[in-house]
Design a protein around this motif. Structure first.
Motif, PDB file in Angstrom:
ATOM      1  N   MET A   1       0.841  -1.181   0.000  1.00  0.00           N
ATOM      2  CA  MET A   1       0.000   0.000   0.000  1.00  0.00           C
ATOM      3  C   MET A   1       0.888   1.248   0.000  1.00  0.00           C
ATOM      4  N   PRO A   2       0.664   2.135  -0.930  1.00  0.00           N
ATOM      5  CA  PRO A   2       1.432   3.383  -0.945  1.00  0.00           C
ATOM      6  C   PRO A   2       1.233   4.198   0.326  1.00  0.00           C
ATOM      7  N   SER A   3       0.062   4.044   0.953  1.00  0.00           N
ATOM      8  CA  SER A   3      -0.206   4.856   2.142  1.00  0.00           C
ATOM      9  C   SER A   3       0.762   4.566   3.282  1.00  0.00           C
ATOM     10  N   HIS A   4       1.322   3.370   3.341  1.00  0.00           N
ATOM     11  CA  HIS A   4       2.310   3.079   4.375  1.00  0.00           C
ATOM     12  C   HIS A   4       3.506   4.024   4.220  1.00  0.00           C
ATOM     13  N   ILE A   5       3.912   4.245   3.007  1.00  0.00           N
ATOM     14  CA  ILE A   5       5.023   5.161   2.739  1.00  0.00           C
ATOM     15  C   ILE A   5       4.606   6.584   3.088  1.00  0.00           C
ATOM     16  N   PHE A   6       3.414   6.982   2.685  1.00  0.00           N
ATOM     17  CA  PHE A   6       2.933   8.331   2.963  1.00  0.00           C
ATOM     18  C   PHE A   6       2.878   8.603   4.466  1.00  0.00           C
ATOM     19  N   VAL A   7       2.426   7.614   5.244  1.00  0.00           N
ATOM     20  CA  VAL A   7       2.357   7.778   6.698  1.00  0.00           C
ATOM     21  C   VAL A   7       3.748   7.961   7.277  1.00  0.00           C
ATOM     22  N   ARG A   8       4.691   7.146   6.849  1.00  0.00           N
ATOM     23  CA  ARG A   8       6.064   7.240   7.367  1.00  0.00           C
ATOM     24  C   ARG A   8       6.685   8.606   7.066  1.00  0.00           C
ATOM     25  N   LEU A   9       6.275   9.213   5.960  1.00  0.00           N
ATOM     26  CA  LEU A   9       6.817  10.513   5.569  1.00  0.00           C
ATOM     27  C   LEU A   9       5.969  11.690   6.062  1.00  0.00           C
ATOM     28  N   GLY A  10       4.846  11.386   6.716  1.00  0.00           N
ATOM     29  CA  GLY A  10       3.975  12.459   7.194  1.00  0.00           C
ATOM     30  C   GLY A  10       3.223  13.166   6.089  1.00  0.00           C
ATOM     31  N   LEU A  11       3.025  12.500   4.970  1.00  0.00           N
ATOM     32  CA  LEU A  11       2.282  13.073   3.839  1.00  0.00           C
ATOM     33  C   LEU A  11       0.801  12.719   4.024  1.00  0.00           C
ATOM     34  N   TRP A  12       0.166  13.434   4.942  1.00  0.00           N
ATOM     35  CA  TRP A  12      -1.172  13.061   5.389  1.00  0.00           C
ATOM     36  C   TRP A  12      -2.223  13.124   4.292  1.00  0.00           C
ATOM     37  N   GLN A  13      -2.232  14.141   3.475  1.00  0.00           N
ATOM     38  CA  GLN A  13      -3.244  14.222   2.415  1.00  0.00           C
ATOM     39  C   GLN A  13      -3.056  13.119   1.374  1.00  0.00           C
ATOM     40  N   ASP A  14      -1.815  12.789   1.058  1.00  0.00           N
ATOM     41  CA  ASP A  14      -1.565  11.676   0.141  1.00  0.00           C
ATOM     42  C   ASP A  14      -2.032  10.363   0.760  1.00  0.00           C
ATOM     43  N   SER A  15      -1.784  10.202   2.051  1.00  0.00           N
ATOM     44  CA  SER A  15      -2.237   9.001   2.751  1.00  0.00           C
ATOM     45  C   SER A  15      -3.755   8.915   2.759  1.00  0.00           C
ATOM     46  N   ILE A  16      -4.402  10.040   3.017  1.00  0.00           N
ATOM     47  CA  ILE A  16      -5.862  10.072   3.032  1.00  0.00           C
ATOM     48  C   ILE A  16      -6.420   9.668   1.671  1.00  0.00           C
ATOM     49  N   ALA A  17      -5.911  10.266   0.618  1.00  0.00           N
ATOM     50  CA  ALA A  17      -6.392   9.940  -0.733  1.00  0.00           C
ATOM     51  C   ALA A  17      -6.155   8.469  -1.060  1.00  0.00           C
ATOM     52  N   SER A  18      -4.988   7.971  -0.720  1.00  0.00           N
ATOM     53  CA  SER A  18      -4.651   6.578  -0.997  1.00  0.00           C
ATOM     54  C   SER A  18      -5.557   5.618  -0.219  1.00  0.00           C
ATOM     55  N   ASN A  19      -5.828   5.943   1.027  1.00  0.00           N
ATOM     56  CA  ASN A  19      -6.650   5.054   1.847  1.00  0.00           C
ATOM     57  C   ASN A  19      -8.129   5.126   1.517  1.00  0.00           C
ATOM     58  N   ILE A  20      -8.582   6.263   1.057  1.00  0.00           N
ATOM     59  CA  ILE A  20      -9.968   6.336   0.580  1.00  0.00           C
ATOM     60  C   ILE A  20     -10.123   5.399  -0.619  1.00  0.00           C
ATOM     61  N   ALA A  21      -9.171   5.458  -1.535  1.00  0.00           N
ATOM     62  CA  ALA A  21      -9.215   4.576  -2.706  1.00  0.00           C
ATOM     63  C   ALA A  21      -9.096   3.110  -2.293  1.00  0.00           C
ATOM     64  N   ALA A  22      -8.208   2.804  -1.343  1.00  0.00           N
ATOM     65  CA  ALA A  22      -8.037   1.426  -0.892  1.00  0.00           C
ATOM     66  C   ALA A  22      -9.282   0.918  -0.178  1.00  0.00           C
ATOM     67  N   ASN A  23      -9.947   1.785   0.560  1.00  0.00           N
ATOM     68  CA  ASN A  23     -11.177   1.407   1.250  1.00  0.00           C
ATOM     69  C   ASN A  23     -12.267   1.044   0.242  1.00  0.00           C
ATOM     70  N   VAL A  24     -12.428   1.878  -0.765  1.00  0.00           N
ATOM     71  CA  VAL A  24     -13.419   1.617  -1.812  1.00  0.00           C
ATOM     72  C   VAL A  24     -13.077   0.321  -2.543  1.00  0.00           C
ATOM     73  N   SER A  25     -11.820   0.147  -2.865  1.00  0.00           N
ATOM     74  CA  SER A  25     -11.377  -1.058  -3.560  1.00  0.00           C
ATOM     75  C   SER A  25     -11.610  -2.304  -2.715  1.00  0.00           C
ATOM     76  N   GLY A  26     -11.291  -2.221  -1.417  1.00  0.00           N
ATOM     77  CA  GLY A  26     -11.500  -3.353  -0.516  1.00  0.00           C
ATOM     78  C   GLY A  26     -12.966  -3.714  -0.399  1.00  0.00           C
ATOM     79  N   ALA A  27     -13.823  -2.705  -0.311  1.00  0.00           N
ATOM     80  CA  ALA A  27     -15.265  -2.960  -0.225  1.00  0.00           C
ATOM     81  C   ALA A  27     -15.773  -3.611  -1.508  1.00  0.00           C
ATOM     82  N   HIS A  28     -15.315  -3.103  -2.650  1.00  0.00           N
ATOM     83  CA  HIS A  28     -15.734  -3.671  -3.931  1.00  0.00           C
ATOM     84  C   HIS A  28     -15.277  -5.126  -4.060  1.00  0.00           C
TER      85      HIS A  28
END
Length: 125
Positions: A1-28
């Protein structure tokens, strides 16, 4: 997951966008019986944390509410995730009274003792 990298770097908006997409994908994927519910809750975990770290408390609390809509999760799993997110949210926000007053879930998994942990920290003087 790219969001793991974003979290480690403190790139919160990138993490948010990535996890919203991952959440939708996981639900689908769960709707199509191609994945289990934990793919969705894992994304929700990182999403909640990113909201908290970026000062978006209302959004973090929405994630807690969304636990009741996790595709393919049992009622026990939903309650467990809700308790986990509620405990972590109260602690991250230093809401000690809220943490101390968290309800103990009627049914909980042995590995998830976040409620008791949060209650203990919240009750400390």
């Amino acid at each position: 997951m790219p969001s793991h990298i974003f979290v480690r770097l403190g790139l919160w908006q990138d993490s948010i966008a990535s996890n919203i997409a991952a959440n939708v994908s996981g639900a689908h994927a769960a709707e199509m019986h191609l994945a289990e519910s934990h793919y969705q809750t894992h994304a929700m975990d990182f999403l909640s944390y990113s909201y908290l770290q970026s000062g978006q408390e209302a959004k973090a609390r929405e994630v807690i509410e969304h636990t009741s809509h996790v595709v393919g999760a049992s009622d026990e799993d939903k309650a467990d995730e809700r308790a986990y997110f509620a405990g972590r949210t109260a602690l991250e926000l230093h809401r000690w009274k809220e943490a101390a007053a968290l309800p103990v879930p009627a049914v909980r998994k042995n590995w998830n003792d976040t409620t008791f942990w949060a209650r203990a920290i919240g009750a400390a003087p």
